[in-house]
Motif scaffolding. Sequence first.
Motif, PDB file in Angstrom:
ATOM      1  N   TYR A 106       0.837  -1.203   0.000  1.00 56.45           N
ATOM      2  CA  TYR A 106       0.000   0.000   0.000  1.00 56.45           C
ATOM      3  C   TYR A 106       0.871   1.251   0.000  1.00 56.45           C
ATOM      4  CZ  TYR A 106      -3.056   3.580   2.059  1.00 56.45           C
ATOM      5  OH  TYR A 106      -3.741   4.742   2.332  1.00 56.45           O
ATOM      6  N   LEU A 107       1.888   1.284   0.842  1.00 62.10           N
ATOM      7  CA  LEU A 107       2.779   2.450   0.915  1.00 62.10           C
ATOM      8  C   LEU A 107       3.588   2.628  -0.363  1.00 62.10           C
ATOM      9  CD1 LEU A 107       4.039   1.988   4.581  1.00 62.10           C
ATOM     10  CD2 LEU A 107       2.529   3.809   3.745  1.00 62.10           C
ATOM     11  N   ASP A 143      -3.517   3.012  11.361  1.00 61.56           N
ATOM     12  CA  ASP A 143      -2.799   3.987  10.533  1.00 61.56           C
ATOM     13  C   ASP A 143      -1.397   4.227  11.082  1.00 61.56           C
ATOM     14  OD1 ASP A 143      -5.023   4.207   8.934  1.00 61.56           O
ATOM     15  OD2 ASP A 143      -5.731   6.078   9.836  1.00 61.56           O
ATOM     16  N   ILE A 193       0.793   1.267  10.134  1.00 62.20           N
ATOM     17  CA  ILE A 193       1.122   1.326   8.709  1.00 62.20           C
ATOM     18  C   ILE A 193       2.238   2.337   8.456  1.00 62.20           C
ATOM     19  CG2 ILE A 193       0.245   1.968   6.422  1.00 62.20           C
ATOM     20  CD1 ILE A 193      -2.479   0.811   7.322  1.00 62.20           C
ATOM     21  N   GLU A 194       2.114   3.507   9.050  1.00 61.47           N
ATOM     22  CA  GLU A 194       3.134   4.542   8.848  1.00 61.47           C
ATOM     23  C   GLU A 194       4.477   4.135   9.445  1.00 61.47           C
ATOM     24  OE1 GLU A 194       3.495   7.311   7.059  1.00 61.47           O
ATOM     25  OE2 GLU A 194       1.607   6.663   6.150  1.00 61.47           O
ATOM     26  N   ARG A 248       6.872   2.516   6.982  1.00 62.23           N
ATOM     27  CA  ARG A 248       7.511   3.324   5.936  1.00 62.23           C
ATOM     28  C   ARG A 248       9.028   3.456   6.111  1.00 62.23           C
ATOM     29  NH1 ARG A 248       5.140   6.616   2.292  1.00 62.23           N
ATOM     30  NH2 ARG A 248       3.202   6.815   3.511  1.00 62.23           N
TER      31      ARG A 248
END
Length: 311
Positions: free
Chosen positions: A276-277, A295, A298-299, A302
């Motif tokens: 997704y990223l 969220d 998920i971040e 990165r």
Amino acid sequence: MTESAHLTGVVPPLVTPLTPTYDVDTASLTRLIEYQLAGGVDGVFVLGTSGEGTFLTDEQRQVVLETTVATVAGQVPVLAGVIDTSTNRVAAHVAAALKAGVDGLVATAPFYAATHPAEIERHFKRLAAQAEDTPLYAYDIPPRAGTKLPASLITSLGEQGVIAGVKDSSGQETSLRELVISRREKQLDNFTIMTGSEVTVDSSLAFGVDGVVPGLGNVDPAGYVRLFTSAVAGEAAAARAEQDRLFRLFDIIKVPDRSRMGASSSALGAFKAGLYLLGVIDCPVTAYPCVPLSDTEIEAIRPLLDRAGLH
């Protein structure tokens, strides 16, 4: 067993991209397949553990099969997981996969009910008879299937022409090496042995496996292709360096909070979050009832992608 059945190289077990409402996201799946092909993979494997095949409905599975076969369009082999609790249920998945035009089938031993090796042998023989000329591969994943496939049974099935090879996700390196040695002793030259471990590929290739089926290959297919290419060329230092980089990238599965989700949610959620990223898929949701990553989680993936050189 034909030469074409001897699978080698990098064959990632693709995740199944889903929409926020848990439908198969065919546009994202198409981009994921194109991302894999651009990375130079030697095949793709759908509806396995990473593909959440056992979580999907039969209709969703068929969408995945048809989308994958159409997108790959013969460029590399397409392997389909036909994983279910009993021979009869697996046989129905075999029929659907053959109808879709896949190039290989991947089955575990029956699970839920306790089985004897003789019953596992009957299981694979029945499936192979149904598959006819389509190669059938055994999938050795004891934590999910509840039983470890003995090396003696695997090689016996290979000698009989029942299975074309095995994906070993047992995590037992001594068992994997025993399998490689037994293959050599029995002169099963075209029998494929693939490791499912993301983090020991260089060492496994060094003692004789044919390739890797890495879940992390969803996120970095080109990295595993470089690793495989270096290893088979005898460039041990380059292979080790690439493996070390991928070993660190595998830290993405440690990001999700395991106090609120299971191991599958954590690993598959991390793979999907990475994709997704990277802009490959539109939504990182995992199949119900898996708990989705937040969220914040998920971040947090990165910087690990950045550290690995993925942008």
